[in-house]
Design a protein around this motif. Structure first.
Motif, PDB file in Angstrom:
ATOM      1  N   VAL A 291       0.839  -1.212   0.000  1.00 54.82           N
ATOM      2  CA  VAL A 291       0.000   0.000   0.000  1.00 54.82           C
ATOM      3  C   VAL A 291       0.869   1.255   0.000  1.00 54.82           C
ATOM      4  CG1 VAL A 291      -1.637   1.344   1.377  1.00 54.82           C
ATOM      5  CG2 VAL A 291      -1.979  -1.120   1.095  1.00 54.82           C
ATOM      6  N   LEU A 292       1.881   1.281   0.851  1.00 54.60           N
ATOM      7  CA  LEU A 292       2.759   2.453   0.929  1.00 54.60           C
ATOM      8  C   LEU A 292       3.484   2.696  -0.388  1.00 54.60           C
ATOM      9  CD1 LEU A 292       4.276   1.940   4.499  1.00 54.60           C
ATOM     10  CD2 LEU A 292       2.754   3.788   3.782  1.00 54.60           C
ATOM     11  N   TRP A 293       4.006   1.630  -0.979  1.00 59.42           N
ATOM     12  CA  TRP A 293       4.678   1.787  -2.272  1.00 59.42           C
ATOM     13  C   TRP A 293       3.682   2.172  -3.368  1.00 59.42           C
ATOM     14  CZ3 TRP A 293       8.647  -2.814  -1.967  1.00 59.42           C
ATOM     15  CH2 TRP A 293       9.909  -2.290  -1.639  1.00 59.42           C
ATOM     16  N   GLY A 294       2.490   1.577  -3.338  1.00 60.61           N
ATOM     17  CA  GLY A 294       1.479   1.894  -4.346  1.00 60.61           C
ATOM     18  C   GLY A 294       1.048   3.354  -4.291  1.00 60.61           C
ATOM     19  N   VAL A 295       0.817   3.843  -3.072  1.00 58.09           N
ATOM     20  CA  VAL A 295       0.441   5.253  -2.908  1.00 58.09           C
ATOM     21  C   VAL A 295       1.577   6.163  -3.360  1.00 58.09           C
ATOM     22  CG1 VAL A 295      -0.097   7.040  -1.204  1.00 58.09           C
ATOM     23  CG2 VAL A 295      -1.219   4.803  -1.066  1.00 58.09           C
ATOM     24  N   SER A 296       2.815   5.790  -3.020  1.00 59.91           N
ATOM     25  CA  SER A 296       3.972   6.610  -3.392  1.00 59.91           C
ATOM     26  C   SER A 296       4.133   6.686  -4.906  1.00 59.91           C
ATOM     27  CB  SER A 296       5.248   6.042  -2.754  1.00 59.91           C
ATOM     28  OG  SER A 296       5.174   6.057  -1.347  1.00 59.91           O
ATOM     29  N   VAL A 297       3.985   5.548  -5.594  1.00 56.38           N
ATOM     30  CA  VAL A 297       4.104   5.535  -7.061  1.00 56.38           C
ATOM     31  C   VAL A 297       2.993   6.359  -7.697  1.00 56.38           C
ATOM     32  CG1 VAL A 297       3.949   4.064  -9.105  1.00 56.38           C
ATOM     33  CG2 VAL A 297       5.325   3.326  -7.150  1.00 56.38           C
ATOM     34  N   THR A 298       1.773   6.205  -7.182  1.00 57.15           N
ATOM     35  CA  THR A 298       0.636   6.954  -7.720  1.00 57.15           C
ATOM     36  C   THR A 298       0.825   8.455  -7.556  1.00 57.15           C
ATOM     37  OG1 THR A 298      -0.863   5.114  -7.209  1.00 57.15           O
ATOM     38  CG2 THR A 298      -1.859   7.271  -7.585  1.00 57.15           C
ATOM     39  N   MET A 299       1.223   8.871  -6.364  1.00 56.84           N
ATOM     40  CA  MET A 299       1.426  10.295  -6.109  1.00 56.84           C
ATOM     41  C   MET A 299       2.610  10.840  -6.896  1.00 56.84           C
ATOM     42  SD  MET A 299      -1.054  11.074  -4.201  1.00 56.84           S
ATOM     43  CE  MET A 299      -0.547  12.751  -3.857  1.00 56.84           C
ATOM     44  N   LEU A 300       3.652  10.016  -7.089  1.00 61.45           N
ATOM     45  CA  LEU A 300       4.805  10.464  -7.865  1.00 61.45           C
ATOM     46  C   LEU A 300       4.412  10.704  -9.320  1.00 61.45           C
ATOM     47  CD1 LEU A 300       7.847  11.040  -8.082  1.00 61.45           C
ATOM     48  CD2 LEU A 300       8.199   8.594  -8.503  1.00 61.45           C
ATOM     49  N   LYS A 301       3.624   9.800  -9.898  1.00 63.17           N
ATOM     50  CA  LYS A 301       3.162   9.981 -11.276  1.00 63.17           C
ATOM     51  C   LYS A 301       2.319  11.245 -11.410  1.00 63.17           C
ATOM     52  CE  LYS A 301       3.088   5.107 -12.683  1.00 63.17           C
ATOM     53  NZ  LYS A 301       2.226   3.970 -13.102  1.00 63.17           N
ATOM     54  N   LYS A 302       1.537  11.523 -10.390  1.00 63.72           N
ATOM     55  CA  LYS A 302       0.676  12.702 -10.415  1.00 63.72           C
ATOM     56  C   LYS A 302       1.470  13.995 -10.313  1.00 63.72           C
ATOM     57  CE  LYS A 302      -3.093  14.874  -7.817  1.00 63.72           C
ATOM     58  NZ  LYS A 302      -3.983  14.760  -6.616  1.00 63.72           N
ATOM     59  N   ASP A 303       2.519  13.987  -9.484  1.00 62.22           N
ATOM     60  CA  ASP A 303       3.259  15.215  -9.206  1.00 62.22           C
ATOM     61  C   ASP A 303       4.523  15.391 -10.040  1.00 62.22           C
ATOM     62  OD1 ASP A 303       1.364  15.633  -7.268  1.00 62.22           O
ATOM     63  OD2 ASP A 303       2.623  14.958  -5.602  1.00 62.22           O
ATOM     64  N   PHE A 304       4.954  14.339 -10.740  1.00 60.57           N
ATOM     65  CA  PHE A 304       6.266  14.371 -11.383  1.00 60.57           C
ATOM     66  C   PHE A 304       6.377  15.476 -12.426  1.00 60.57           C
ATOM     67  CE2 PHE A 304       9.732  12.600 -14.089  1.00 60.57           C
ATOM     68  CZ  PHE A 304      10.693  12.513 -13.103  1.00 60.57           C
ATOM     69  N   ASP A 305       5.347  15.674 -13.229  1.00 59.09           N
ATOM     70  CA  ASP A 305       5.376  16.696 -14.281  1.00 59.09           C
ATOM     71  C   ASP A 305       4.781  18.015 -13.832  1.00 59.09           C
ATOM     72  OD1 ASP A 305       6.569  15.073 -16.258  1.00 59.09           O
ATOM     73  OD2 ASP A 305       4.650  14.062 -16.592  1.00 59.09           O
ATOM     74  N   GLY A 306       4.313  18.071 -12.601  1.00 52.97           N
ATOM     75  CA  GLY A 306       3.726  19.300 -12.094  1.00 52.97           C
ATOM     76  C   GLY A 306       4.722  20.110 -11.303  1.00 52.97           C
ATOM     77  N   ASP A 307       4.183  21.057 -10.571  1.00 51.19           N
ATOM     78  CA  ASP A 307       5.023  21.936  -9.766  1.00 51.19           C
ATOM     79  C   ASP A 307       4.991  21.572  -8.281  1.00 51.19           C
ATOM     80  OD1 ASP A 307       5.718  23.433 -11.995  1.00 51.19           O
ATOM     81  OD2 ASP A 307       3.934  24.693 -11.820  1.00 51.19           O
ATOM     82  N   SER A 308       4.482  20.400  -7.980  1.00 46.40           N
ATOM     83  CA  SER A 308       4.353  20.015  -6.580  1.00 46.40           C
ATOM     84  C   SER A 308       5.722  19.846  -5.931  1.00 46.40           C
ATOM     85  CB  SER A 308       3.562  18.704  -6.455  1.00 46.40           C
ATOM     86  OG  SER A 308       3.530  18.274  -5.115  1.00 46.40           O
ATOM     87  N   SER A 309       5.821  20.328  -4.707  1.00 44.09           N
ATOM     88  CA  SER A 309       7.080  20.213  -3.966  1.00 44.09           C
ATOM     89  C   SER A 309       7.188  18.887  -3.222  1.00 44.09           C
ATOM     90  CB  SER A 309       7.191  21.368  -2.958  1.00 44.09           C
ATOM     91  OG  SER A 309       6.111  21.328  -2.028  1.00 44.09           O
ATOM     92  N   THR A 310       6.168  18.034  -3.381  1.00 41.19           N
ATOM     93  CA  THR A 310       6.174  16.754  -2.660  1.00 41.19           C
ATOM     94  C   THR A 310       6.651  15.589  -3.516  1.00 41.19           C
ATOM     95  OG1 THR A 310       3.845  16.363  -3.233  1.00 41.19           O
ATOM     96  CG2 THR A 310       4.297  17.499  -1.151  1.00 41.19           C
ATOM     97  N   SER A 311       6.962  15.834  -4.785  1.00 45.64           N
ATOM     98  CA  SER A 311       7.341  14.722  -5.665  1.00 45.64           C
ATOM     99  C   SER A 311       8.604  14.023  -5.165  1.00 45.64           C
ATOM    100  CB  SER A 311       7.537  15.215  -7.099  1.00 45.64           C
ATOM    101  OG  SER A 311       8.478  16.274  -7.146  1.00 45.64           O
ATOM    102  N   HIS A 312       9.553  14.793  -4.620  1.00 47.26           N
ATOM    103  CA  HIS A 312      10.767  14.159  -4.107  1.00 47.26           C
ATOM    104  C   HIS A 312      10.472  13.285  -2.892  1.00 47.26           C
ATOM    105  CE1 HIS A 312      10.557  17.355  -1.084  1.00 47.26           C
ATOM    106  NE2 HIS A 312      11.470  16.692  -0.391  1.00 47.26           N
ATOM    107  N   LEU A 313       9.414  13.640  -2.129  1.00 51.75           N
ATOM    108  CA  LEU A 313       9.028  12.839  -0.970  1.00 51.75           C
ATOM    109  C   LEU A 313       8.573  11.450  -1.405  1.00 51.75           C
ATOM    110  CD1 LEU A 313       8.178  12.307   1.986  1.00 51.75           C
ATOM    111  CD2 LEU A 313       6.003  13.445   1.439  1.00 51.75           C
ATOM    112  N   TRP A 314       7.729  11.393  -2.441  1.00 54.09           N
ATOM    113  CA  TRP A 314       7.198  10.102  -2.893  1.00 54.09           C
ATOM    114  C   TRP A 314       8.302   9.249  -3.515  1.00 54.09           C
ATOM    115  CZ3 TRP A 314       3.324  10.104  -0.096  1.00 54.09           C
ATOM    116  CH2 TRP A 314       2.470  11.215   0.011  1.00 54.09           C
ATOM    117  N   PHE A 315       9.212   9.878  -4.233  1.00 56.91           N
ATOM    118  CA  PHE A 315      10.340   9.117  -4.770  1.00 56.91           C
ATOM    119  C   PHE A 315      11.222   8.617  -3.625  1.00 56.91           C
ATOM    120  CE2 PHE A 315      14.383   8.311  -6.849  1.00 56.91           C
ATOM    121  CZ  PHE A 315      13.985   7.705  -8.037  1.00 56.91           C
TER     122      PHE A 315
END
Length: 443
Positions: A291-315
């Protein structure tokens, strides 16, 4: 209950239910850390005060050849830092409660179940899954504490201050290392050794970070703020050391109060002995990891091309467990010394290698971030720094080892170990990060 064990027979690595079986075994060779006028710690064993990796789970025997473990005595009973190797007598082995999880789940005689052991591969998987899950939770906690005490909220820490951004996580992690890595380690190990290792090596080791601490001091020095860099190291050491001591003292007070009110026996947890209950625990923890890895991958895909400052957290949550696993492996070198002669056996080489390596990798990616002008690369590099390097390095274990050495017959070794770690990490970081910045004129 007859477990068929005696002092001459090694306990196999699958027998997790038998570790830390009786507090009476912890009383052996213990000393009072505060108020004792003499030292009873073996000067070689202090390097194993923090973490000994796989040996924490696979070694069940305590050598009687004069080696002892760093521990704290409280007024009621002795409690200690990770004491992974004990000699067991049948009279010391725990007896099962009629209402234990095995009896409830299986509804059969627990004597047969307690004699069974997990296959070695399930034992291996269980320890790694616990480390990964609790490591990710440590990364998330570190991120929340950085944001809470950082410039956006409280403003107590900053990127350009000797009150560096990772100081609150390092203090909180060191405080709870005094709880779960010292005073209550035996109780947690009696319930589940994997959970005890996961909490200390996984969660607290990932909550605290030496590489982030070292990098912030490098960034201060590269800007010419050498006084702030020195203050950051000295003040940081002072605060985390006393956070650990405060954690030990408060936990000892709580344990004393529980024993006075006799709540400890009422609130105690039955050891997880049965194969079925251990297997269920593995499934639950593996599901949490998915679950933790799944949520992290999902959030990373969502934020990777955006301006979110949390993308490095999920990676960082994705790669963080790799750092925990490597540090857990390196910890087996603690207490082993160099060569067949075991030179410098008192030095925790495993923790030293983990912290120095993480500091160098952190510095290398900081240099590459300045030379590569790409947003996606910055995200990946920041994620590796925050997750992998943050989990590979540790302050909580480092400070537990420091305190063990400080309480030994040779307290000067604590400062040799500490400044060796800091000087090597900072010197290599200067070559990897500061020199290129000065040479290229990067801001």
């Amino acid at each position: 209950m007859d477990h068929g064990l005696n002092e001459s027979e090694p306990i196999k690595s699958g027998s997790f239910g038998h570790i830390s079986s009786a507090n009476s075994s912890f009383r052996r060779r213990s000393f009072n850390r505060y108020g004792s006028s003499h030292h009873e710690i073996d000067d070689d064993s202090v390097s194993e005060a923090g973490d000994i990796g796989e040996r924490a789970l696979s070694s069940r025997r305590y050598s009687e050849s004069g080696r002892s473990r760093f521990s704290f005595d409280n007024p009621v009973e002795t409690v200690g830092l990770p004491i992974q190797e004990h000699s067991f007598k049948e009279s010391q082995l725990p007896t099962a409660s009629p209402t234990s999880p095995d009896a409830i789940l299986l509804g059969k005689d627990q004597n047969d179940e307690c004699k069974k052991e997990l296959p070695w591969y399930l034992t291996y998987i269980s320890s790694r899954v616990h480390l990964a899950v609790l490591g990710i939770l440590g990364v998330l906690t570190r991120y929340l504490l950085e944001k809470l005490f950082g410039p956006q909220v409280v403003g107590a820490t900053g990127d350009h201050s000797y009150m560096y951004i990772d100081l609150p996580p390092n203090m909180v992690g060191s405080f709870f290392m005094g709880w779960f890595g010292a005073v209550f380690k035996a109780d947690i190990s009696n319930f589940s050794p994997e959970l005890a290792v996961g909490l200390t090596t996984g969660y607290l080791g990932s909550l605290t970070t030496f590489s982030g601490w070292n990098q912030k001091m490098l960034e201060l020095s590269v800007d010419g703020q050498w006084v702030f860099a020195i203050l950051g190291f000295l003040l940081g050491l002072f605060l985390v050391a006393y956070s650990f001591i405060f954690g030990v003292e408060t936990a000892k007070g709580l344990k004393w109060a529980l024993n006075r009110t006799k709540l400890s026996s009422k609130c105690g947890l039955s050891p997880i002995n049965g194969v079925t209950s251990q297997t269920i625990l593995i499934i639950v923890m593996a599901t949490m990891l998915g679950v933790l890895w799944g949520v992290s991958v999902t959030m990373l895909k969502k934020d990777f091309d955006g301006d979110s400052s949390t993308s490095h957290l999920w990676f960082g949550c994705i790669v963080g467990p790799v750092g925990v696993w490597i540090r857990f492996y390196l910890a087996r070198f603690n207490g082993q010394g160099l060569g067949k002669a075991q030179i410098l056996k008192w030095l925790p080489f495993g923790t030293l290698m983990a912290n120095v390596a993480a500091a160098c990798i952190m510095a290398a990616f900081a240099t590459m971030k300045k030379s590569v002008n790409d947003k996606h690369f910055d995200t990946v590099a920041a994620g590796i720094q925050f997750g992998f390097c943050g989990c590979l390095s540790t302050v909580s274990t480092f400070i537990a080892e420091f305190e063990a050495m400080r309480a030994s017959a040779y307290p000067w070794r604590a400062y040799v170990y500490t400044f060796t770690t800091m000087i090597i990490s900072f010197a290599l970081g200067t070559l990897i990060f500061s020199v290129p910045v000065w040479t290229e004129g990067w801001s």
